[in-house]
Design an enzyme around this catalytic site. Structure first.
Site, PDB file in Angstrom:
ATOM      1  CG  PHE A 149      -0.288   0.427   2.503  1.00 49.94           C
ATOM      2  CD1 PHE A 149      -0.089   1.770   2.792  1.00 49.94           C
ATOM      3  CD2 PHE A 149       0.152  -0.514   3.430  1.00 49.94           C
ATOM      4  CE1 PHE A 149       0.540   2.166   3.975  1.00 49.94           C
ATOM      5  CE2 PHE A 149       0.784  -0.131   4.604  1.00 49.94           C
ATOM      6  CZ  PHE A 149       0.979   1.208   4.868  1.00 49.94           C
ATOM      7  CE  LYS A 173      -3.137  -8.023  -4.860  1.00 47.52           C
ATOM      8  NZ  LYS A 173      -3.470  -7.070  -3.747  1.00 47.52           N
ATOM      9  CB  SER A 226       4.469  -7.560   5.638  1.00 42.27           C
ATOM     10  OG  SER A 226       3.549  -8.522   5.172  1.00 42.27           O
ATOM     11  CB  CYS A 281      10.482  -0.717   2.911  1.00 45.16           C
ATOM     12  SG  CYS A 281      11.257  -0.162   1.397  1.00 45.16           S
TER      13      CYS A 281
HETATM   14  P1  NAD Z   1       1.267  -6.696   2.949  1.00 49.43           P
HETATM   15  O1  NAD Z   1       2.280  -7.773   3.036  1.00 49.43           O
HETATM   16  O2  NAD Z   1       0.157  -6.700   3.937  1.00 49.43           O
HETATM   17  O3  NAD Z   1       0.564  -6.688   1.494  1.00 49.43           O
HETATM   18  C1  NAD Z   1       1.320  -6.658   0.318  1.00 49.43           C
HETATM   19  C2  NAD Z   1       0.531  -7.352  -0.793  1.00 49.43           C
HETATM   20  O4  NAD Z   1       0.311  -8.712  -0.450  1.00 49.43           O
HETATM   21  C3  NAD Z   1      -0.838  -6.731  -1.043  1.00 49.43           C
HETATM   22  O5  NAD Z   1      -1.053  -6.649  -2.425  1.00 49.43           O
HETATM   23  C4  NAD Z   1      -1.807  -7.710  -0.386  1.00 49.43           C
HETATM   24  O6  NAD Z   1      -3.042  -7.790  -1.058  1.00 49.43           O
HETATM   25  C5  NAD Z   1      -1.072  -9.031  -0.498  1.00 49.43           C
HETATM   26  N1  NAD Z   1      -1.346  -9.925   0.624  1.00 49.43           N
HETATM   27  C6  NAD Z   1      -1.580  -9.589   1.921  1.00 49.43           C
HETATM   28  N2  NAD Z   1      -1.766 -10.693   2.677  1.00 49.43           N
HETATM   29  C7  NAD Z   1      -1.637 -11.756   1.848  1.00 49.43           C
HETATM   30  C8  NAD Z   1      -1.711 -13.161   2.037  1.00 49.43           C
HETATM   31  N3  NAD Z   1      -1.946 -13.692   3.234  1.00 49.43           N
HETATM   32  N4  NAD Z   1      -1.520 -13.959   0.961  1.00 49.43           N
HETATM   33  C9  NAD Z   1      -1.267 -13.440  -0.255  1.00 49.43           C
HETATM   34  N5  NAD Z   1      -1.187 -12.110  -0.494  1.00 49.43           N
HETATM   35  C10 NAD Z   1      -1.370 -11.276   0.536  1.00 49.43           C
HETATM   36  O7  NAD Z   1       2.085  -5.313   3.006  1.00 49.43           O
HETATM   37  P2  NAD Z   1       1.523  -3.828   3.110  1.00 49.43           P
HETATM   38  O8  NAD Z   1       0.981  -3.609   4.478  1.00 49.43           O
HETATM   39  O9  NAD Z   1       0.677  -3.504   1.951  1.00 49.43           O
HETATM   40  O10 NAD Z   1       2.890  -2.993   2.928  1.00 49.43           O
HETATM   41  C11 NAD Z   1       3.737  -2.679   3.998  1.00 49.43           C
HETATM   42  C12 NAD Z   1       4.899  -3.646   4.082  1.00 49.43           C
HETATM   43  O11 NAD Z   1       5.621  -3.646   2.854  1.00 49.43           O
HETATM   44  C13 NAD Z   1       5.915  -3.260   5.142  1.00 49.43           C
HETATM   45  O12 NAD Z   1       6.325  -4.424   5.818  1.00 49.43           O
HETATM   46  C14 NAD Z   1       7.067  -2.650   4.357  1.00 49.43           C
HETATM   47  O13 NAD Z   1       8.326  -2.722   4.981  1.00 49.43           O
HETATM   48  C15 NAD Z   1       7.022  -3.487   3.112  1.00 49.43           C
HETATM   49  N6  NAD Z   1       7.673  -2.814   2.000  1.00 49.43           N
HETATM   50  C16 NAD Z   1       8.886  -3.287   1.606  1.00 49.43           C
HETATM   51  C17 NAD Z   1       9.576  -2.663   0.577  1.00 49.43           C
HETATM   52  C18 NAD Z   1      10.932  -3.153   0.153  1.00 49.43           C
HETATM   53  O14 NAD Z   1      11.443  -2.701  -0.858  1.00 49.43           O
HETATM   54  N7  NAD Z   1      11.558  -4.064   0.877  1.00 49.43           N
HETATM   55  C19 NAD Z   1       9.010  -1.570  -0.070  1.00 49.43           C
HETATM   56  C20 NAD Z   1       7.741  -1.127   0.344  1.00 49.43           C
HETATM   57  C21 NAD Z   1       7.086  -1.772   1.386  1.00 49.43           C
END
Ligand code: NAD
Length: 489
Positions: A149, A173, A226, A281
């Protein structure tokens, strides 16, 4: 409210699902849209259309393929402000932060226009008499990105422009929390004249993701989010024989040596910890002072945190917006409380603020926790909110050991005026992105967006040459022409 459509096979389509989520403006809590949780059958349609488009697209010369990216770049520039406002409205960050995000998305489109060169192979003549060997790069097929997000306009572009420039077809997605930005960007992608099926957009959450991961025609998956979900996506995608690159969460340490410019360090670390409401992140999560840096740094960062103007990102002068959801706010405030109960001292407490005009918004003000115990949950957990923990050690060796003791490895930064200290730090700290007198060491598009340990699963990262390598298969060819030239015959 009409739900957002998907974009499949070159057309906007209403999802057949019966499940929808509201999309909220986190500052005002106004409902901005309704997002469908698309079904596995819709993922299948999108993937089949992408698979059907692949043979024609991969045979289109790279120079022709990138003409679409040039048009896309122009469209992104023409719609720059509108995109930035959309990001601020659904994601909460300030307009300046949203503009920076759109700029980085455009940079990635520009860098991917170098694919005619970046994708080139190489050739050696006469590896044996009359025999030549060469390596060529070919596209993989249908590829997909699953986005988080916090950067709805930028993160899909760490992958998308490279994937299609290399001749792949592509499925996006977006995060179900912020689908409006990608909806706007898909309209611009459509305007760039791409053949149908080359890029598709499927909205949804976890089940939609699993349908992508399980689809046999999807060849590669790029994920950002995450760590627990990154681990799940990597395991499930690779179990099905797909390529995967999965960027996960972070807990980024910033080390401040006594010889640093404290005023600059305070401001930069403040921007890093509290910018984007800490939902980055590459946000500074722990500031580790060495020796005498403790007193001065604590003073400047405390003043910085207390003085930041918090509000709605579209209003002038605002330095920090809300966090994404009510649940995030509750979680972050809970973790601040946990920090206090674990022994940290709350120097600046951002819980429960009242922001005039936006009383219902999901706001947490900048927070500083002092003397966070290294083994505590607060020191180990990604808070993903505007909370900076301070720790104090005696030597740079202690600071490096502390930086390497966490599970994550996304970013680590050092503030110093010593070249020798900087060299030691970049040499010894196990993180993918290193900053020296930098607070958010975010690689520009020509460099990989790195990450290590529990912050990344895979080999090749997003952006630049890494993305080109990820989205292509190397093929090595050995040829004999004609046989008389090779001494054997
Ligand atoms: P999230 O993991 O909750 O969601 C990310 C994506 O995964 C979304 O599209 C969501 O629909 C999908 N998703 C969520 N739960 C799922 C499941 N159980 N099975 C399959 N798909 C699923 O992350 P968020 O809250 O949207 O974003 C924040 C996180 O992203 C933080 O941990 C942040 O550190 C990380 N992040 C990392 C980077 C990087 O480059 N390392 C960059 C940006 C954000």
């Amino acid at each position: 409210m009409t739900p957002l459509p998907n974009y499949i096979d070159g057309a906007w389509r209403t999802s057949a699902t019966s499940e929808f989520l509201d999309v909220l403006n986190p500052a005002t809590t106004e409902i901005l849209g309704k997002v469908p949780l698309s079904t596995a059958a819709e993922v299948d349609e999108a993937v089949r259309s992408a698979a059907a488009a692949f043979p024609g697209w991969r045979r289109t010369p790279a120079l022709e393929r990138i003409q679409h990216l040039f048009r896309l770049k122009a469209l992104l520039e023409d719609n720059f402000e509108d995109l930035a406002r959309t990001i601020t409205m659904e994601c909460g960050k300030t307009l300046a932060e949203s503009r920076g995000e759109v700029r980085r998305a455009i940079e990635n489109v520009e860098t991917a226009c170098g694919v005619p060169v970046l994708m080139q192979g190489y050739l050696s003549e006469d590896i044996a008499p009359g025999i030549d060997a060469f390596m060529i790069r070919q596209p993989l097929g249908v590829c997909a990105v699953i986005a988080p997000f916090n950067f709805p306009g930028m993160i899909p572009f760490w992958f998308l422009p490279y994937a299609i420039a290399c001749g792949n077809t592509f499925l996006v997605k977006p995060s179900e929390k912020v689908p409006l930005t990608m909806h706007r960007m898909m309209q611009l992608l459509e305007g760039s004249g791409l053949p149908k099926g080359v890029v598709s957009l499927v909205n949804g959450a976890g089940d939609t993701v699993d349908a992508i991961l399980d689809h046999p025609l999807v060849r590669a998956v790029s994920f950002v989010g995450s760590t627990p979900v990154a681990r799940h996506v990597y395991a499930r995608a690779t179990a099905g024989g797909k390529r995967a690159q999965c960027h996960g969460g972070a807990k980024n340490p910033i080390v401040i040596l006594p010889d640093a410019d404290m005023e600059m360090a305070g401001q930069i670390v403040g921007d890093s910890a509290f910018g984007c409401a800490g939902q980055r992140c590459l946000a500074a999560s722990l500031a580790v002072t060495v020796g005498e840096a403790r007193r001065m740094f604590t003073e400047v960062i405390t003043a910085d945190a207390a003085g930041r103007k918090v509000g709605y990102g579209l209003d002038g002068g605002v330095q920090m917006g809300p966090v994404i959801t009510a649940q995030s706010k509750a979680r972050i405030e809970g973790l601040i409380g946990k920090g206090a109960s674990e022994g940290a001292k709350v120097l600046v407490d951002g819980r429960g603020p009242r922001i005039p005009g936006y009383e219902r918004g999901f706001f947490v003000r900048p927070t500083v926790l002092d003397s966070v115990p290294p083994a505590s949950e607060t020191a180990r957990t990604e808070i993903f909110g505007p909370v900076l923990g301070l720790m104090h050690v005696d030597t740079i060796d202690d600071a490096v050991a502390l930086a390497n003791s966490g599970a994550y490895g996304n970013m680590a930064c050092l503030f110093t005026s010593s070249g020798a200290a900087a060299r030691k730090f970049r040499n010894e700290v196990e993180a993918g992105n290193i900053g020296v007198n930098i607070g958010v060491a975010a690689p520009v598009a020509a460099f990989p967006f790195s990450g290590a340990r529990q912050s990344f699963f895979g080999d090749l990262h997003g952006q630049g040459r890494d993305a080109v390598e990820f989205f292509t298969q190397e093929k090595v060819v050995i040829e004999r022409w004609p046989k008389e030239w090779s001494r054997k015959f």
